[in-house]
Design a protein around this motif. Structure first.
Motif, PDB file in Angstrom:
ATOM      1  N   LYS A  88       0.796  -1.339   0.001  1.00  0.00           N
ATOM      2  CA  LYS A  88      -0.077  -0.071   0.195  1.00  0.00           C
ATOM      3  C   LYS A  88       0.774   1.363   0.103  1.00  0.00           C
ATOM      4  O   LYS A  88       0.668   2.128   0.835  1.00  0.00           O
ATOM      5  N   PRO A  89       2.020   1.284  -0.739  1.00  0.00           N
ATOM      6  CA  PRO A  89       2.672   2.610  -0.918  1.00  0.00           C
ATOM      7  C   PRO A  89       2.116   3.649  -1.563  1.00  0.00           C
ATOM      8  O   PRO A  89       0.899   3.581  -2.157  1.00  0.00           O
ATOM      9  N   GLN A  90       2.162   5.047  -0.861  1.00  0.00           N
ATOM     10  CA  GLN A  90       1.510   6.249  -1.163  1.00  0.00           C
ATOM     11  C   GLN A  90       2.307   7.314  -1.882  1.00  0.00           C
ATOM     12  O   GLN A  90       3.325   7.737  -1.271  1.00  0.00           O
ATOM     13  N   GLY A  91       1.763   7.727  -3.048  1.00  0.00           N
ATOM     14  CA  GLY A  91       2.323   8.809  -3.691  1.00  0.00           C
ATOM     15  C   GLY A  91       1.491  10.023  -2.526  1.00  0.00           C
ATOM     16  O   GLY A  91       0.216   9.904  -2.388  1.00  0.00           O
ATOM     17  N   LYS A  92       2.141  11.130  -2.412  1.00  0.00           N
ATOM     18  CA  LYS A  92       1.216  12.318  -1.613  1.00  0.00           C
ATOM     19  C   LYS A  92       1.470  13.464  -2.196  1.00  0.00           C
ATOM     20  O   LYS A  92       2.497  14.011  -2.717  1.00  0.00           O
TER      21      LYS A  92
END
Ligand SMILES: Cc1cn([C@H]2C[C@H](O)[C@@H](COP(=O)(O)OP(=O)(O)O[C@H]3O[C@H](C)C(=O)[C@H](O)[C@H]3O)O2)c(=O)[nH]c1=O
Length: 187
Positions: free
Chosen positions: A68-72
């Motif tokens: 579940k990696p996130q770009g922010k």
């Protein structure tokens, strides 16, 4: 919408257009089509907002690991922050290096932080509100961190570590050297 490169490829300042008039201004602060065309062909599926009451509140350095990696995409709605992104991609030519950008309602900028970076900020005034859009849902299991005051990263926070307002979690994050490999750099 204007994009401005930073010292680390991939991390971008995103400056929405403002239509000013004697009342103030109007701005389309985010448009999916412009973001996809100008930054990355990605969708945001969750918006987060935090209020930090005291100056010198540091939140970070955080990231979510696979799956579940996130770009922010981060902006400051009230107050002011020093927003920081750290490259934690093993094998990256900028591994361990960081970008620090002041975000305020006045400059109206977003900071785009892709997957592979840890994110944190320090408040510069009381009652600071931060909004950020993320590219995957929150996962407590995937929620990871790096020590905000890691000397190997060397962030010049505007507050002494001992005086910073921190969560218990952020007082005990691992140093970068002790972090497992969560992300690798693909040339
Ligand atoms: C991030 C998140 C947290 N939570 C819950 C978990 C805790 O019960 C509570 C506070 O979480 P935390 O202390 O991790 O909040 P911050 O210290 O502001 O962390 C955030 O701030 C830094 C700068 C980031 O970049 C991260 O996105 C995020 O980790 O909210 C949720 O329910 N959903 C979420 O998406």
């Amino acid at each position: 919408m204007q994009t401005i490169e930073t010292s680390i490829p991939g991390i971008l300042r995103v400056v929405p257009k403002r239509h000013s008039d004697p009342r103030g201004y109007f701005s389309e602060v985010f448009r999916d089509d412009l973001f996809r065309a100008g930054v990355a062909d990605l969708a945001f599926i969750q918006d987060n907002m935090s209020l930090s009451r005291e100056v010198g509140t540091i939140r970070g350095l955080h990231f979510q690991s696979e799956p579940k990696p996130q770009g922010k995409l981060v902006r400051c709605l009230a107050g002011a922050i020093l927003d920081v992104a750290v490259d934690i991609r093993v094998g990256s030519p900028t591994f361990g290096r960081h970008v620090a950008v002041e975000l305020t309602p006045e400059n109206g900028e977003w900071l785009w932080i892709p997957v592979g970076f840890a994110h944190g900020f320090c408040t510069l005034v009381p009652d600071t509100v931060v909004l950020y859009k993320v590219t995957d849902y929150y996962s407590a299991a995937a929620d990871k961190g790096v020590a905000f005051d890691d000397p190997d990263i060397g962030i010049a926070w505007p507050v002494e570590p001992a005086a910073a307002v921190l969560s218990d979690k952020d007082r005990r994050q691992p140093r970068l050297a002790d972090l497992p490999t969560y992300f690798t750099h693909s040339a």
